[in-house]
Scaffold this active site. Structure first.
Site, PDB file in Angstrom:
ATOM      1  N   HIS A   1      13.809 -34.610  39.989  1.00  0.00           N
ATOM      2  CA  HIS A   1      13.281 -35.325  41.154  1.00  0.00           C
ATOM      3  C   HIS A   1      14.336 -35.250  42.260  1.00  0.00           C
ATOM      4  O   HIS A   1      15.423 -34.708  42.045  1.00  0.00           O
ATOM      5  CB  HIS A   1      12.914 -36.768  40.803  1.00  0.00           C
ATOM      6  CG  HIS A   1      14.081 -37.628  40.396  1.00  0.00           C
ATOM      7  ND1 HIS A   1      14.877 -37.352  39.314  1.00  0.00           N
ATOM      8  CD2 HIS A   1      14.592 -38.771  40.944  1.00  0.00           C
ATOM      9  CE1 HIS A   1      15.807 -38.291  39.189  1.00  0.00           C
ATOM     10  NE2 HIS A   1      15.665 -39.146  40.168  1.00  0.00           N
TER      11      HIS A   1
ATOM     12  N   HIS B   1      16.054 -37.570  44.055  1.00  0.00           N
ATOM     13  CA  HIS B   1      17.136 -38.513  44.326  1.00  0.00           C
ATOM     14  C   HIS B   1      18.421 -37.689  44.476  1.00  0.00           C
ATOM     15  O   HIS B   1      18.666 -36.767  43.695  1.00  0.00           O
ATOM     16  CB  HIS B   1      17.299 -39.498  43.155  1.00  0.00           C
ATOM     17  CG  HIS B   1      16.622 -40.809  43.371  1.00  0.00           C
ATOM     18  ND1 HIS B   1      16.129 -41.568  42.343  1.00  0.00           N
ATOM     19  CD2 HIS B   1      16.372 -41.518  44.512  1.00  0.00           C
ATOM     20  CE1 HIS B   1      15.610 -42.688  42.836  1.00  0.00           C
ATOM     21  NE2 HIS B   1      15.734 -42.670  44.139  1.00  0.00           N
TER      22      HIS B   1
ATOM     23  N   ASP C   1      21.456 -38.105  43.756  1.00  0.00           N
ATOM     24  CA  ASP C   1      22.434 -37.975  42.654  1.00  0.00           C
ATOM     25  C   ASP C   1      22.031 -36.876  41.674  1.00  0.00           C
ATOM     26  O   ASP C   1      22.747 -36.612  40.716  1.00  0.00           O
ATOM     27  CB  ASP C   1      22.644 -39.304  41.916  1.00  0.00           C
ATOM     28  CG  ASP C   1      21.381 -39.859  41.290  1.00  0.00           C
ATOM     29  OD1 ASP C   1      20.380 -40.000  42.016  1.00  0.00           O
ATOM     30  OD2 ASP C   1      21.376 -40.148  40.067  1.00  0.00           O
ATOM     31  N   HIS C   2      20.890 -36.224  41.946  1.00  0.00           N
ATOM     32  CA  HIS C   2      20.453 -35.120  41.086  1.00  0.00           C
ATOM     33  C   HIS C   2      20.597 -33.750  41.754  1.00  0.00           C
ATOM     34  O   HIS C   2      20.265 -32.737  41.148  1.00  0.00           O
ATOM     35  CB  HIS C   2      19.010 -35.363  40.614  1.00  0.00           C
ATOM     36  CG  HIS C   2      18.936 -36.541  39.691  1.00  0.00           C
ATOM     37  ND1 HIS C   2      18.696 -36.428  38.344  1.00  0.00           N
ATOM     38  CD2 HIS C   2      19.136 -37.861  39.924  1.00  0.00           C
ATOM     39  CE1 HIS C   2      18.739 -37.622  37.787  1.00  0.00           C
ATOM     40  NE2 HIS C   2      18.997 -38.519  38.727  1.00  0.00           N
TER      41      HIS C   2
ATOM     42  N   HIS D   1       8.975 -43.025  37.682  1.00  0.00           N
ATOM     43  CA  HIS D   1      10.209 -43.392  38.398  1.00  0.00           C
ATOM     44  C   HIS D   1       9.825 -43.844  39.811  1.00  0.00           C
ATOM     45  O   HIS D   1      10.532 -43.583  40.774  1.00  0.00           O
ATOM     46  CB  HIS D   1      11.118 -42.158  38.408  1.00  0.00           C
ATOM     47  CG  HIS D   1      12.539 -42.410  38.816  1.00  0.00           C
ATOM     48  ND1 HIS D   1      13.300 -43.445  38.336  1.00  0.00           N
ATOM     49  CD2 HIS D   1      13.365 -41.719  39.671  1.00  0.00           C
ATOM     50  CE1 HIS D   1      14.516 -43.386  38.865  1.00  0.00           C
ATOM     51  NE2 HIS D   1      14.574 -42.356  39.680  1.00  0.00           N
TER      52      HIS D   1
ATOM     53  N   ASP E   1      14.827 -39.091  35.283  1.00  0.00           N
ATOM     54  CA  ASP E   1      14.956 -40.545  35.483  1.00  0.00           C
ATOM     55  C   ASP E   1      13.586 -41.158  35.245  1.00  0.00           C
ATOM     56  O   ASP E   1      12.604 -40.777  35.883  1.00  0.00           O
ATOM     57  CB  ASP E   1      15.391 -40.848  36.924  1.00  0.00           C
ATOM     58  CG  ASP E   1      16.878 -40.649  37.121  1.00  0.00           C
ATOM     59  OD1 ASP E   1      17.517 -40.061  36.228  1.00  0.00           O
ATOM     60  OD2 ASP E   1      17.396 -41.086  38.176  1.00  0.00           O
TER      61      ASP E   1
ATOM     62  N   HIS F   1      23.118 -40.015  31.972  1.00  0.00           N
ATOM     63  CA  HIS F   1      22.763 -40.828  33.142  1.00  0.00           C
ATOM     64  C   HIS F   1      22.959 -42.305  32.784  1.00  0.00           C
ATOM     65  O   HIS F   1      22.082 -43.139  32.988  1.00  0.00           O
ATOM     66  CB  HIS F   1      21.306 -40.549  33.548  1.00  0.00           C
ATOM     67  CG  HIS F   1      20.964 -40.946  34.965  1.00  0.00           C
ATOM     68  ND1 HIS F   1      20.757 -42.243  35.336  1.00  0.00           N
ATOM     69  CD2 HIS F   1      20.780 -40.213  36.083  1.00  0.00           C
ATOM     70  CE1 HIS F   1      20.453 -42.291  36.631  1.00  0.00           C
ATOM     71  NE2 HIS F   1      20.470 -41.069  37.104  1.00  0.00           N
TER      72      HIS F   1
HETATM   73 ZN   LIG Z   1      19.414 -40.648  38.908  1.00  0.00          ZN
HETATM   74 ZN   LIG Z   2      16.362 -41.232  40.221  1.00  0.00          ZN
END
Ligand SMILES: [Zn+2]
Ligand SMILES: [Zn+2]
Length: 352
Positions: A112, A114, A116-117, A205, A228, A303
């Site tokens: 996805h 986000h 942080d990915h 999510h 996530d 994670h």
């Molecule tokens: Zn994440």
């Molecule tokens: Zn996420």
């Protein structure tokens, strides 16, 4: 007489020490030269049994800053090919430090969007392009919006790429190999070559939609990656009988403690963010339930929210083992699990 010998021996040790001291830079240079030789020759693939499915943990952290953990990244090695799932900040460097040959990377699959990915994509693309003289852009595969991420990165790194081409020349950094080539996917089979199949499926999510989990199958062995997600029935269905379920995890009690600390120090908005994230991630017990329903052979946590010092990490995943009786491991950066399909996956860490 003995005393004389002792003094002579001490004198020799002292002399050796003095020589070592005066020659310290020469000795250090020799050691560095040996280390550089080892680093250039290193290729972890040659050590890995070719008939096994290997799962590497190139980032086991989350958006909460941690010096020990890069953000989300899992790499799967099947038949000499590397499949990267997510590329959070610091994970490109971690992948390189693990000794992974970047010319074998087939692409990066994003669960996805986000940040942080995907914040580690820039460094990974550079390492692959300049380090392996890649002829084609790095395939970036993911949900709607992945094309926008690729386009933005290609623009952002445009000036840097021109400097590097001018300096090193097209044979080293071929213009055709710069940047990313995006492919937007929907749930279903998203890769099917050489007996390796990757299936994408939707997880929960919200408000991040779509968010995907991935399952990779090869020669009767499999790994399923949650992405996530809150507790997900779809994930349990898709992970049926999988050799390894890689699941995200958030400990709500510990996150509530952080929210209360934020409130106490006059940061109620930060406190709200901590409370908001509790409902779209899975608790250790919920992840344990999913692993049990799926009949997964092993559960690996990544994670991890929050990340604690190593001796305390067991507190984050407390309770998972009351819901799932199979083997459970909380992963660290550099870890590698090797699946032979019969026994519990073999463990080693490539950074220790
Ligand atoms: Zn994440
Ligand atoms: Zn996420």
């Amino acid at each position: 007489m003995r005393k004389k010998w002792l003094l002579a021996a001490l004198g020799l040790v002292g002399l050796a020490g003095a020589v070592a001291y005066t020659q310290r830079d020469t000795i250090a240079m020799a050691l560095i030269s040996r280390a550089a030789d080892g680093a250039m020759a290193r290729n972890v693939m040659t050590d890995l049994p070719a008939d096994q499915l290997h799962v590497g943990f190139c980032g086991t952290g989350s958006p909460l800053p941690s010096r020990d953990r890069a953000a989300a990244c899992t790499v799967v090695i099947a038949n000499g090919r590397l499949f990267v799932f997510d590329m959070g900040e610091g994970s490109g460097e971690t992948l390189s430090l693990m000794g992974m040959p970047l010319d074998r990377v087939q692409g990066v699959w994003l669960t996805h969007l986000h940040s942080d990915h995907f914040e580690g994509l820039g460094p990974l693309a550079l390492q692959r392009w300049a380090g392996t003289s890649a002829q084609a852009p790095l395939p970036l595969i993911g949900p709607a919006g992945t094309d926008q991420v690729a386009q933005g990165l290609n623009i952002a790194y445009g000036p840097d790429s021109k400097f590097r081409m001018a300096h090193h020349g097209p044979a080293v950094v071929p213009p055709s190999g710069f940047g990313f080539a995006a492919r937007v996917i929907t749930p279903g089979v998203v890769y099917d070559q050489g007996g390796i199949r990757i299936t994408a499926f939707a997880v929960g999510h919200e408000p991040v939609t779509p968010s995907y989990g991935f399952r990779l199958d090869w020669q009767g062995k499999s790994v399923t990656i949650s992405g996530d997600t809150a507790k997900s029935q779809m994930l349990a269905d898709m992970a049926k009988g999988t050799n390894l379920l890689v699941h995200e995890v958030l400990n709500r009690d510990l996150v509530e403690t952080m929210a209360q600390a934020a409130d106490k120090h006059g940061q109620p908005k930060r406190g709200k963010i901590f409370r908001d994230i509790k409902d779209y991630h899975a608790s250790p017990e919920e992840a344990g339930d999913v692993a049990k329903v799926a009949g997964a052979k092993m559960l690996a946590f990544t994670h991890v929210v929050p990340s604690l010092p190593r001796p305390l990490m067991r507190l984050v995943t407390l309770g998972a083992d009351t819901h799932y009786t199979g083997p459970i491991r909380t992963m660290r950066d550099g870890d590698l699990l090797s699946i032979n399909g019969k026994d519990e996956p073999a463990y080693r860490n490539l950074l220790d």
